[in-house]
Design a protein around this motif. Structure first.
Motif, PDB file in Angstrom:
ATOM      1  N   LEU A 125     -54.482 -69.018 -15.866  1.00  0.00           N
ATOM      2  CA  LEU A 125     -55.577 -67.736 -15.747  1.00  0.00           C
ATOM      3  C   LEU A 125     -56.501 -68.022 -14.720  1.00  0.00           C
ATOM      4  CD1 LEU A 125     -56.754 -64.993 -16.730  1.00  0.00           C
ATOM      5  CD2 LEU A 125     -58.273 -66.400 -18.317  1.00  0.00           C
ATOM      6  N   GLN A 126     -56.928 -69.220 -14.443  1.00  0.00           N
ATOM      7  CA  GLN A 126     -57.876 -69.770 -13.226  1.00  0.00           C
ATOM      8  C   GLN A 126     -57.054 -69.422 -11.798  1.00  0.00           C
ATOM      9  OE1 GLN A 126     -60.599 -72.977 -13.472  1.00  0.00           O
ATOM     10  NE2 GLN A 126     -59.547 -73.054 -15.834  1.00  0.00           N
ATOM     11  N   ARG A 127     -55.616 -69.901 -11.798  1.00  0.00           N
ATOM     12  CA  ARG A 127     -54.772 -69.496 -10.990  1.00  0.00           C
ATOM     13  C   ARG A 127     -54.826 -67.920 -10.512  1.00  0.00           C
ATOM     14  NH1 ARG A 127     -49.459 -73.246 -11.831  1.00  0.00           N
ATOM     15  NH2 ARG A 127     -50.697 -75.176 -12.056  1.00  0.00           N
ATOM     16  N   LEU A 128     -54.623 -67.284 -11.376  1.00  0.00           N
ATOM     17  CA  LEU A 128     -54.767 -65.811 -11.232  1.00  0.00           C
ATOM     18  C   LEU A 128     -55.958 -65.145 -10.762  1.00  0.00           C
ATOM     19  CD1 LEU A 128     -53.394 -63.070 -11.597  1.00  0.00           C
ATOM     20  CD2 LEU A 128     -54.401 -62.891 -13.807  1.00  0.00           C
ATOM     21  N   VAL A 129     -57.281 -65.839 -11.074  1.00  0.00           N
ATOM     22  CA  VAL A 129     -58.448 -65.416 -10.556  1.00  0.00           C
ATOM     23  C   VAL A 129     -58.271 -65.899  -9.079  1.00  0.00           C
ATOM     24  CG1 VAL A 129     -60.893 -65.845 -10.723  1.00  0.00           C
ATOM     25  CG2 VAL A 129     -59.508 -65.574 -12.807  1.00  0.00           C
ATOM     26  N   ALA A 180     -65.290 -64.543  -9.075  1.00  0.00           N
ATOM     27  CA  ALA A 180     -65.911 -66.007  -9.210  1.00  0.00           C
ATOM     28  C   ALA A 180     -66.833 -66.144 -10.415  1.00  0.00           C
ATOM     29  CB  ALA A 180     -66.840 -66.279  -7.911  1.00  0.00           C
ATOM     30  N   ILE A 181     -67.305 -65.030 -10.843  1.00  0.00           N
ATOM     31  CA  ILE A 181     -67.961 -65.207 -12.007  1.00  0.00           C
ATOM     32  C   ILE A 181     -67.030 -65.556 -13.177  1.00  0.00           C
ATOM     33  CG2 ILE A 181     -69.579 -64.043 -13.920  1.00  0.00           C
ATOM     34  CD1 ILE A 181     -71.071 -62.899 -11.463  1.00  0.00           C
ATOM     35  N   GLU A 182     -65.988 -64.702 -13.323  1.00  0.00           N
ATOM     36  CA  GLU A 182     -64.984 -64.743 -14.263  1.00  0.00           C
ATOM     37  C   GLU A 182     -64.409 -65.926 -14.184  1.00  0.00           C
ATOM     38  OE1 GLU A 182     -62.250 -61.497 -13.763  1.00  0.00           O
ATOM     39  OE2 GLU A 182     -63.780 -60.103 -13.844  1.00  0.00           O
ATOM     40  N   GLY A 183     -64.245 -66.581 -12.917  1.00  0.00           N
ATOM     41  CA  GLY A 183     -63.634 -67.970 -12.793  1.00  0.00           C
ATOM     42  C   GLY A 183     -64.395 -69.161 -13.445  1.00  0.00           C
ATOM     43  N   VAL A 184     -65.790 -68.609 -13.304  1.00  0.00           N
ATOM     44  CA  VAL A 184     -66.631 -69.815 -13.692  1.00  0.00           C
ATOM     45  C   VAL A 184     -66.794 -69.755 -15.264  1.00  0.00           C
ATOM     46  CG1 VAL A 184     -69.205 -70.394 -14.332  1.00  0.00           C
ATOM     47  CG2 VAL A 184     -68.283 -69.888 -11.921  1.00  0.00           C
ATOM     48  N   VAL A 185     -66.349 -68.480 -16.011  1.00  0.00           N
ATOM     49  CA  VAL A 185     -66.509 -68.702 -17.264  1.00  0.00           C
ATOM     50  C   VAL A 185     -65.202 -69.181 -18.099  1.00  0.00           C
ATOM     51  CG1 VAL A 185     -66.366 -66.750 -19.184  1.00  0.00           C
ATOM     52  CG2 VAL A 185     -67.966 -66.450 -17.372  1.00  0.00           C
TER      53      VAL A 185
END
Length: 165
Positions: free
Chosen positions: A42-46, A77-82
Motif C-alpha cells: 500500500l505504501q508503494r502505491l502511495v 504524504a499524510i496518507e503514507g504517514v498514517v
C-alpha cells in the motif's frame, strides 16, 4: 530564490524520491528477500501516486496545476504517514493482517494481479517487520513521507507571482 519559488525543482525531486523509494523496496524484496506485507505494498502505491502527481504538475507547468499537484502530494504524504504508523504500531503486532484495509485497497485496484512483482503482498505484517541498520523499515518510509509532505506544502503555498528583483 528560495525553494518555495521553485516548484518545478520540488516536484521533480518529489517524483525522483518517490520512485527511488519504490526502487529500494523492490531491491529489498527481490535481492534481499524481504517480502512485503499488505501495508508495505500500500505504501508503494502511495509513493507511485505521489510520483504521478508530481509528474502531472511538471507537465502542466501552470501555477494552478503546480499548486494542485503540491496539495495532492501533501494529502498523499499524510496518507503514507498514517499507513507507515499503522503498519508499525498495529499491523506488525498482529499475527494476521489478512483482509485489512490495505488488502482491500490493493485488491480493488487490481495492481496486485496486474503487477504482482511490485504490488502483491507476500508476507504477514508480523513476518515483514524488519529493521534496517537498527531502525524499523517502515520508519524510512515515514521519514520520506514527512519530507514529501513538506515539499508538497511548499509547492502549494508558492507565491502567486515571481518575486520582484
Amino acid at each position: 530564490m528560495g525553494l518555495r519559488e521553485r516548484p518545478v525543482l520540488l516536484l521533480g525531486l518529489g517524483a525522483l524520491l518517490s520512485l527511488a523509494a519504490i526502487g529500494a523496496a523492490l531491491v529489498s524484496q527481490h535481492v534481499f528477500d524481504m517480502q512485503p506485507c499488505p501495508w508495505c505494498v500500500l505504501q508503494r502505491l502511495v509513493f507511485a501516486a505521489i510520483a504521478l502527481a508530481c509528474v502531472i504538475g511538471l507537465l502542466l507547468r501552470s501555477k494552478l496545476a503546480q499548486r494542485i499537484a503540491g496539495g495532492a502530494v501533501m494529502l498523499l504524504a499524510i496518507e503514507g504517514v498514517v499507513a507507515a504508523l499503522w503498519q508499525h504500531f498495529v499491523a506488525a503486532a498482529s499475527t494476521s493482517c489478512n483482509l485489512t484495509f490495505a488488502d482491500r485497497v490493493m485488491s480493488s485496484t487490481g495492481l496486485d494481479a496486474l503487477m504482482p512483482e511490485v504490488f502483491q503482498a507476500r508476507a504477514t505484517c508480523a513476518d515483514a517487520a524488519v529493521n534496517l541498520l537498527g531502525v524499523p523499515y517502515e520508519f524510512y518510509s515515514l521519514a520520506l513521507y514527512i519530507l514529501l509532505g513538506a515539499m508538497g506544502a511548499l509547492v502549494l503555498t508558492q507565491p502567486a507571482r515571481a518575486p520582484a528583483r
